[in-house]
Design an enzyme around this catalytic site. Structure first.
Site, mmCIF file in Angstrom:
data_model
loop_
_atom_site.group_PDB
_atom_site.id
_atom_site.type_symbol
_atom_site.label_atom_id
_atom_site.label_comp_id
_atom_site.label_asym_id
_atom_site.label_seq_id
_atom_site.Cartn_x
_atom_site.Cartn_y
_atom_site.Cartn_z
ATOM 1 N N HIS A 528 0.814 -1.203 0.000
ATOM 2 C CA HIS A 528 0.000 0.000 0.000
ATOM 3 C C HIS A 528 0.855 1.265 0.000
ATOM 4 C CE1 HIS A 528 -3.237 2.642 2.145
ATOM 5 N NE2 HIS A 528 -3.190 2.886 0.852
ATOM 6 N N HIS A 533 1.615 4.911 -2.875
ATOM 7 C CA HIS A 533 1.755 6.301 -2.411
ATOM 8 C C HIS A 533 3.155 6.858 -2.639
ATOM 9 C CE1 HIS A 533 -2.030 7.048 -0.059
ATOM 10 N NE2 HIS A 533 -2.115 5.718 -0.173
ATOM 11 N N HIS A 719 -3.720 0.836 -6.532
ATOM 12 C CA HIS A 719 -4.051 1.440 -5.241
ATOM 13 C C HIS A 719 -5.441 1.030 -4.782
ATOM 14 C CE1 HIS A 719 -5.598 4.672 -2.564
ATOM 15 N NE2 HIS A 719 -4.451 4.411 -1.961
ATOM 16 N N ASN A 723 -6.276 -0.856 -1.218
ATOM 17 C CA ASN A 723 -6.758 0.125 -0.243
ATOM 18 C C ASN A 723 -8.202 -0.100 0.187
ATOM 19 O OD1 ASN A 723 -6.378 2.851 1.196
ATOM 20 N ND2 ASN A 723 -8.256 3.164 0.022
ATOM 21 N N ILE A 866 -6.707 9.050 -1.223
ATOM 22 C CA ILE A 866 -7.002 8.749 0.170
ATOM 23 C C ILE A 866 -6.098 7.627 0.640
ATOM 24 C CG2 ILE A 866 -8.773 7.009 -0.277
ATOM 25 C CD1 ILE A 866 -10.338 8.283 2.084
#
Length: 866
Positions: A528, A533, A719, A723, A866
Site C-alpha cells: 500500500h 503512495h 491502489h 486500499n 485517500i
C-alpha cells in the site's frame, strides 16, 4: 449616424469572457488570513477575513490580460492586450455548481492586430485567495466555438508572485509545435514551478521540488523518537517526497523539524470536500476527541485492554463499547465522527459491520478462506508460484547465515494424500500446483530488534499452499522462523501443519495468525504505502516541473496525480512518523519505515505493470495464443483476472492517445520536455535507483505508452486493489490482526496450558489488543471510504482537451470500463469460480470501476486521493 457606426465598430473589437471561480469561504472551513504584501485598496475594499458576497469581486478587484497565440510583439513573445476587470456578479447560471460563481469580463481586442488569444494573465487584488475554475472567451472571430481555458488553480494576492499568474488555452502541443508566440511563456511558467531550491516554502508558493524523508522522527522531543533519514543513501534508499524547506532539528542537522502544517503546493488540495481533507479531519478528530478518553479507561484495569472472547470482538459492530458522556457529546458535535462511530443513545461506540462477517461470522477461520484472501483479499499481490524446493532465501549468507527453509517433502506430502496429483513434491512443482506466501526475507533482518526492543513478538513466515482440482488453494504447511539463539547465524524454525482437533488445531490457528500479522504489516508498509503512495510522488513532482500544461503527456497523467502529494504529506504528519499510528498498531514498530526502505532496494519500475508482476511471481506464463498474451496459472485468481482487463483497457487508451501526438519514435526522443521529465524521474525522483539498467529510456512510442500505462495503473487500479478492502477484511481484527505479542507457547508452560483450556483467550492474547484495535479500525474505516467528490477511472473534466480525437478515444475507454464492470459482476455470480466469494460469501468487487460515496468495497479512483 456617424456615432452609431463608430459604436458598432468598437463593439466588434470587444471580446466577451466568462470567469468561473469559487470563493475561499466556500471551500475552507477555517478562518482566512491575509497574505503578506501590500493590497491595492484604492481599487477594492473587502473584509480582511472573508468575502461576504459575489459582489465583492466587482470594483476592479481582479484584472486579466489576454496574450496572443498568433501575433508577436517586438520581444518575440505573444502580444499582450489591455487590462480588463471582472464585472458585477452573475447570480444565476444554470450550468454552474452550487459552490461556483461566474463573472463577465470584456476585453478591448482587435483580432486583425492582436490575433487569436492563447493565454491570459490574472492579478488578484484581494486580501484572500480564490479558486479559479475556468475562463471562456465567447464568439472569438476566426475561431470555431468558444475558446476554453481550464484553470483549476488557487490565485493569491498578486504581491506574493514574482511573475504574473498565467493560464493557457485548452490546446495541446508538444514543445516543437508550440506557437512561437507562446514559447517563452510556456518556458517561464515551468521555471516558476521549479523554484530556486531555497528557503521555506509557504502555502501560496507553487513550487514542486524534491527532498528525502527526513521528517519522520522528532529527536528534539525525545531521543527515542529519532528516525533514520530515508533516501539519499545506499543504506536507506527511498523515493523522494515534496520539499518543504523547514529548518533542521537541533539534535540532528540531517532531520527536518516537524510541524503541524506541511507545505504542499496549494493546487494539490483545493477544498474541504477533497478526500485528503476528509481523511485528515476524521483521523485528527478521532485522535483528539475519542482516543484520549479511551486509553485511560482501558489502562485503569489491565484486563480491559484485552478482549475476553471472540463475541466481544463481534460486539464492536453489534453492541459497541461504553464511552464517557463527554466523549459522546464531542462525537455528536462532529458529523464525520457521527458517521464512523454510530451511537444508539446509550453511550455506545459502534463500528460498521465488516463485510467479511456480514454473512457468516466464523467462515474467516477456515483454511480455504485463509488461502483465498491471498488471491482476492486486501493484499492479493504477494503470493507466488513455488518454483524451487525447499524455498531459498536471498539474504546475504555472510550476514544472516543459512536461511533455507526447513520445510521438507514429508511435511507437504502428509496433506497431499488423496488428491489427484502425485504425492511427490517435485511433481507438484512441475505441475504448477504449489504456491508460497513468503515473508521470510522481509522480516528476518529486523526480527531480533523487534522481539527485543518492542512489545511485539513475531516470526518470519513462509506458507506453502496446494492448488486443488476445484481451483481453490489448500494450505499445506507454515514455517515460523526466528533468528538463531545466542547470536549465531542462521534461523531457528518450526513447521506447523494443518489440524482440526485438540491443541494442535489451536496451534495451527495461531500459526495462521502469525502469517497474517506478517502479511498485514507487509501490506500496509509495502503493497500500500511504498508501492503506490511513495513511488508515485516523484512522478507528480517531475511532471509539474518539466511538462507544461500544454504538453499531451501532462494532460494524460494529471487526473492520476490528484491529491497524492497532499495525502502523502498527511501520512508523514499523522500515520508513518515516529510513534505514529503505523508504529503503534502494526508489527515493525519503530523499524517499520526502515523495513520499507529495505524492500525499496529491490523495487523495479517495469515490474509494476500488472502483466510483468504476474510473470515475475510465476502467477502467469507468456502465451501468445491468449487474448492477453498471458496464461494465468490459477485461472480463478480474481485480482489478476479483473486486473488484466483493467490493465488492457488502460494501455489501449494510452496507446490511442499517445499515437495522436507522436507519429514516430524520433518525435518521442526529440521532445525536450518529455526527455527532461523522464531524466528527472530517474535521476532525482528515484535517484537512489538511478544506476539500475532496467529503467526504460522512453525513446520510443512503445516505451512511453508502457511507462504511462504503468503510472496510471499504480495510481488507480493497484491502489484501489490494496486500499478499499482494508475495512471489509481488516475491520474484523480476528481475521486480519496487525500485531503479534507472544510466540506460540511451548509445552509445559502456563501459556500452553491456557491454550489447551481456552484457545480463544490464547488467540486474543497473541494478536492486536483492544486499544490498538480501536485505533486501527477507526483509521482503516476512513481509509476505505470514498469521498463525495471522488473522480473514478474513465471520468474527468469535460473540457480537459480541445482535441476531438482525444475526446473520442477517452469515450471508448469509458465504454470499455463499463463493459468490464458488467463482466466482473457476471463472474461474481458464477458458482464455479469459488475464489470470487469464498466461504465468507464476499464477492470480489474492489476492481469494479465506479462507486457511490462511502464504504462500498468497490470503485477505482483516478488517483491516490485517500
Amino acid at each position: 449616424m456617424y456615432s452609431g457606426v463608430k459604436a458598432m465598430f468598437n463593439r466588434n473589437k470587444k471580446l466577451k469572457g466568462k470567469v468561473v471561480l469559487m470563493r475561499k469561504n466556500v471551500l475552507d472551513t477555517k478562518t482566512m488570513t491575509s497574505v503578506r504584501g501590500a493590497v491595492d485598496t484604492t481599487r477594492c475594499v473587502v473584509s480582511s477575513t472573508f468575502i461576504d458576497s459575489f459582489s465583492s469581486f466587482s470594483g476592479r478587484c481582479v484584472s486579466l490580460c489576454l496574450i496572443s497565440a498568433t501575433k508577436l510583439a517586438e520581444n518575440g513573445s505573444g502580444k499582450v492586450g489591455k487590462k480588463a476587470y471582472l464585472e458585477g456578479a452573475i447570480s444565476t447560471i444554470p450550468t454552474l455548481k452550487a459552490e461556483e460563481c461566474a463573472f463577465y469580463v470584456h476585453f478591448d481586442w482587435d483580432i486583425e492586430d492582436m490575433g487569436i488569444p492563447g493565454a491570459f494573465t490574472i492579478k488578484n487584488h484581494l486580501l484572500v485567495e480564490f479558486f479559479l475554475v475556468s475562463f471562456t472567451l465567447e464568439d472569438v472571430p476566426n475561431h470555431q466555438g468558444p475558446l476554453n481555458f481550464v484553470c483549476n488553480s488557487w490565485v493569491y494576492n498578486h504581491h506574493v508572485y514574482e511573475k504574473d499568474r498565467i493560464f493557457f488555452a485548452n490546446e495541446t502541443y508538444v514543445p516543437s509545435e508550440t506557437p512561437v508566440a507562446l514559447v517563452s511563456y510556456r518556458e517561464a511558467e515551468l521555471q516558476s514551478l521549479r523554484g530556486n531550491g531555497k528557503g521555506k516554502l509557504r502555502q501560496y508558493h507553487r513550487v514542486y521540488d524534491y527532498d528525502v524523508y527526513n521528517d519522520l522522527g522528532n529527536p528534539d522531543s525525545n531521543e527515542d523518537l529519532g528516525r533514520p533519514v530515508l533516501g539519499g543513501s545506499v543504506t536507506y534508499p527511498y523515493p523522494r517526497r515534496g520539499r518543504t524547506g523547514r529548518k533542521p532539528t537541533k539534535k540532528d542537522c540531517k532531520s527536518e523539524k516537524r510541524s503541524s502544517k506541511i507545505y504542499v503546493p496549494r493546487d494539490e488540495h483545493f477544498g474541504h470536500l477533497k478526500s485528503s481533507d476528509f481523511l485528515s479531519f476524521g483521523i485528527k478528530s478521532i485522535s483528539r476527541n475519542v482516543w484520549p478518553h479511551l486509553k485511560p479507561r482501558l489502562d485503569s484495569n489491565i484486563s480491559k485492554d484485552e478482549f475476553e472472547s471472540f463475541d466481544e470482538v463481534h460486539d464492536l459492530s453489534e453492541g459497541g463499547i461504553k464511552l464517557p458522556l463527554d466523549t459522546i457529546s464531542k462525537i455528536s458535535s462532529l458529523p464525520l465522527l457521527q458517521e464512523i462511530f454510530r451511537t444508539d443513545g446509550e453511550n455506545v461506540l459502534k463500528f460498521s459491520v465488516p463485510h467479511v462477517i456480514r454473512v457468516d461470522k466464523s467462515a474467516w477461520m477456515s483454511d480455504e478462506e485463509f488461502a483465498r484472501e491471498m488471491l482476492a483479499g486486501v493484499n492479493p499481490c504477494s503470493i507466488r508460484r513455488l518454483q524451487e524446493f525447499p524455498p531459498q532465501s536471498k539474504l546475504d549468507r555472510s550476514v544472516y547465515g543459512d536461511q533455507t527453509s526447513k520445510i521438507t517433502e514429508q511435511h507437504l506430502n502428509i496433506n497431499l494424500q488423496g488428491l489427484t496429483v502425485d504425492k511427490a513434491t517435485l511433481n507438484a512443482i512441475k505441475c504448477d500446483r504449489l504456491f508460497i506466501l513468503d515473508h521470510h526475507d522481509v522480516f528476518m533482518p529486523f526480527l531480533r530488534r523487534i522481539n527485543e526492543y518492542t512489545s511485539s513478538k513475531a516470526y518470519a513466515t513462509r506458507t506453502i499452499l496446494f492448488l486443488k482440482d476445484d481451483g481453490t488453494l489448500k494450505p499445506l504447511a507454515i514455517e515460523l522462523s526466528l533468528p538463531h539463539p545466542s547470536q549465531q547465524l542462521g534461523a531457528y524454525s518450526k513447521v506447523v501443519l494443518p489440524a482440526k482437533d485438540g491443541v494442535q488445531s489451536a496451534i495451527w490457528l495461531l500459526a495462521k495468525a502469525h502469517v497474517i500479522v506478517n502479511d498485514s504489516c507487509y501490506h500496509q508498509l509495502i503493497s500500500h504505502w511504498l508501492n503506490t503512495h511513495a513511488v508515485i510522488e516523484p512522478f507528480v513532482i517531475a511532471t509539474n516541473r518539466n511538462l507544461s500544461v500544454l504538453h499531451p503527456v501532462h494532460k494524460l497523467l494529471l487526473p492520476h496525480y490528484r491529491d497524492t502529494m497532499n495525502i502523502n504529506a498527511f501520512a508523514r504528519e499523522s500515520l508513518i512518523h515516529a510513534d505514529g499510528i503505523i508504529e503503534k498498531c502494526f508489527l515493525g514498530g519503530k523499524y517499520a519505515m526502515e523495513m520499507s526502505s529495505a524492500v525499496y532496494k529491490h523495487w523495479v519500475f517495469p515490474e509494476q505493470a500488472l502483466p510483468a508482476d504476474l510473470i515475475k511471481r510465476g502467477m502467469a506464463i507468456k502465451d501468445s495464443s491468449s487474448p492477453n498474451g498471458l496464461r494465468l496459472v490459477i485461472k480463478d485468481y480474481p485480482y489478476a483476472v479483473d486486473g488484466l482487463e483493467i490493465w488492457n483497457a488502460i494501455k489501449t487508451w494510452v496507446h490511442d492517445y499517445v499515437s495522436l501526438y507522436y507519429v514516430t519514435d524520433d518525435m518521442v526522443k526529440k521532445d525536450r520536455e518529455l526527455q527532461a521529465w523522464w531524466r528527472e524521474v530517474v535521476e532525482k525522483g528515484h535517484g537512489d535507483l538511478k544506476e539500475n539498467s532496467w529503467w526504460p529510456k522512453v525513446h520510443t512510442r512503445e516505451e512511453l505508452i508502457q511507462s504511462c500505462s504503468t503510472i496510471i495503473w499504480i495510481a488507480s487500479a493497484l491502489h484501489a486493489a490494496v486500499n478499499f478492502g482494508q475495512y471489509p477484511y481488516g475491520g474484523f481484527i480476528l481475521n486480519r490482526p496487525t500485531l503479534s505479542r507472544r510466540l506460540i507457547p511451548e509445552k509445559g508452560t502456563a501459556e500452553y496450558d491456557e491454550m489447551e483450556k481456552n484457545p480463544e483467550k490464547a488467540y486474543l492474547r497473541t494478536i492486536t489488543p483492544k486499544y490498538q484495535t480501536l485505533v486501527d479500525l477507526s483509521v482503516i474505516e476512513i481509509l476505505s471510504r470514498h469521498a463525495s467528490d471522488e473522480v473514478y477511472l474513465g471520468h474527468r473534466d469535460k473540457d480537459w482537451t480541445s482535441n476531438p480525437k482525444a475526446i473520442e478515444a477517452f469515450k471508448r475507454f469509458g465504454e470499455k470500463l463499463a463493459e468490464i464492470e458488467k463482466r466482473i459482476s457476471e463472474r461474481n455470480r458464477d458458482p464455479n469460480l469459488k475464489n470470487r466469494t469464498g466461504p465468507v460469501q464476499l464477492p470480489y468487487t474492489v476492481l469494479l470501476p465506479n462507486s457511490k460515496t462511502g464504504l462500498t468495497f468497490r470503485g477505482i479512483p483516478n488517483s491516490i486521493s485517500i
